[in-house]
Scaffold this active site. Structure first.
Site, mmCIF file in Angstrom:
data_model
loop_
_atom_site.group_PDB
_atom_site.id
_atom_site.type_symbol
_atom_site.label_atom_id
_atom_site.label_comp_id
_atom_site.label_asym_id
_atom_site.label_seq_id
_atom_site.Cartn_x
_atom_site.Cartn_y
_atom_site.Cartn_z
ATOM 1 N N ASN A 69 0.798 -1.220 0.000
ATOM 2 C CA ASN A 69 0.000 0.000 0.000
ATOM 3 C C ASN A 69 0.833 1.274 0.000
ATOM 4 O OD1 ASN A 69 -2.625 1.595 0.846
ATOM 5 N ND2 ASN A 69 -1.115 2.038 2.443
ATOM 6 N N TYR B 294 4.058 9.392 -10.986
ATOM 7 C CA TYR B 294 3.072 8.594 -10.257
ATOM 8 C C TYR B 294 2.290 7.674 -11.194
ATOM 9 C CZ TYR B 294 -0.781 7.580 -7.019
ATOM 10 O OH TYR B 294 -1.711 6.956 -6.225
ATOM 11 N N ALA B 295 1.789 8.234 -12.302
ATOM 12 C CA ALA B 295 1.009 7.438 -13.243
ATOM 13 C C ALA B 295 1.839 6.308 -13.838
ATOM 14 C CB ALA B 295 0.451 8.336 -14.352
#
Length: 246
Positions: A89, A154-155
């Site tokens: 996570n 991030y993407a």
């Protein structure tokens, strides 16, 4: 209880979605390792849950460091003797438009969000293989599917996580290990707290349910995939996005 006597590692477990997952997994009977770099928040959560008689342990972790990951895994095995569930996570953002993004910020997001998932999974999986059982759940994002302005780094990491998830599902399914991913949409966490209200209002307006997600929404998806109810789910990316892109 759906996770009775299971041992679960939740990276990034001290805050946000990870914290919600720690609380839900503990209530469902799991022995939960709060693995996070945020020592103060992690120890506070550990203390709060132990007061409620839950079996939780905080371990300081830098997912980008292989040495830190190996130390964490050995502590968990020493205390519990097994690892049943790994929730990858932990993640960060360092947003900027392409022409302004620094190499340092690009590399740091890749190190945490992508290499960190690789580090943790590679360290944990051999012990799952030995037991013939395991659940690995990775955190992707709608940004990895549809892209998002200002999130080149991030993407890219979240798109790569989808590819790794499907690859590992093919490799590890025959070993008794399920590998899946959860792809959150816009969710209210510390990351969104910094955003202007007009941006948050716009984000809500393009979600079919007309609201942003909350950490519990994502944590409940982790719970399903970690439970034996999802024993025949493998290589799946579960969108938990309120119907943002249908």
């Amino acid at each position: 209880m759906r996770l009775e006597d299971k041992v679960a590692i939740i990276t990034g477990g001290a805050n946000g979605i990870g914290k919600a997952a720690v609380e839900i997994f503990a209530r469902e009977g799991a022995k939960v390792v709060i693995a996070d770099f945020a020592e103060e928040q992690g120890k506070q959560l550990e203390s709060e849950l132990r007061e409620k008689s839950f079996d939780v342990q905080f371990v300081k972790l830098d997912v980008a460091s292989r040495e830190s990951v190996q130390t964490m895994v050995q502590k968990v095995l020493s205390n519990y003797g097994k690892i049943d569930i790994l929730i990858n996570n932990a993640g960060i953002t360092k947003d900027a438009m392409l022409v302004k993004m620094t190499e340092e910020d690009f590399d740091r997001v890749v190190d945490v969000n992508l290499k960190g998932v690789f580090n943790c999974t590679q360290a944990v999986v051999p012990h799952m293989i030995e037991k013939g059982y395991g659940k690995v759940i990775n955190t992707a994002s709608v940004s990895g599917v549809y892209g998002n302005i200002g999130q080149t780094n991030y993407a890219a990491t979240k798109a790569a996580i989808v590819g790794m998830t499907k690859t590992w599902a093919k490799e590890l399914g025959r070993k008794g290990i399920n590998v899946n991913a959860v792809s959150p949409g816009f969710t209210r966490t510390s990351m969104t707290e910094k955003m202007p209200e007009k941006i948050l209002n716009y984000m809500e307006s393009i979600v079919s349910l007309q609201r942003l997600g909350v950490p519990k929404d994502i944590a409940n998806a982790y719970l399903f995939l970690a439970s034996d109810e999802a024993s025949y789910v493998n290589g799946h990316v579960l969108n938990v996005d309120g119907g943002i892109m249908m």
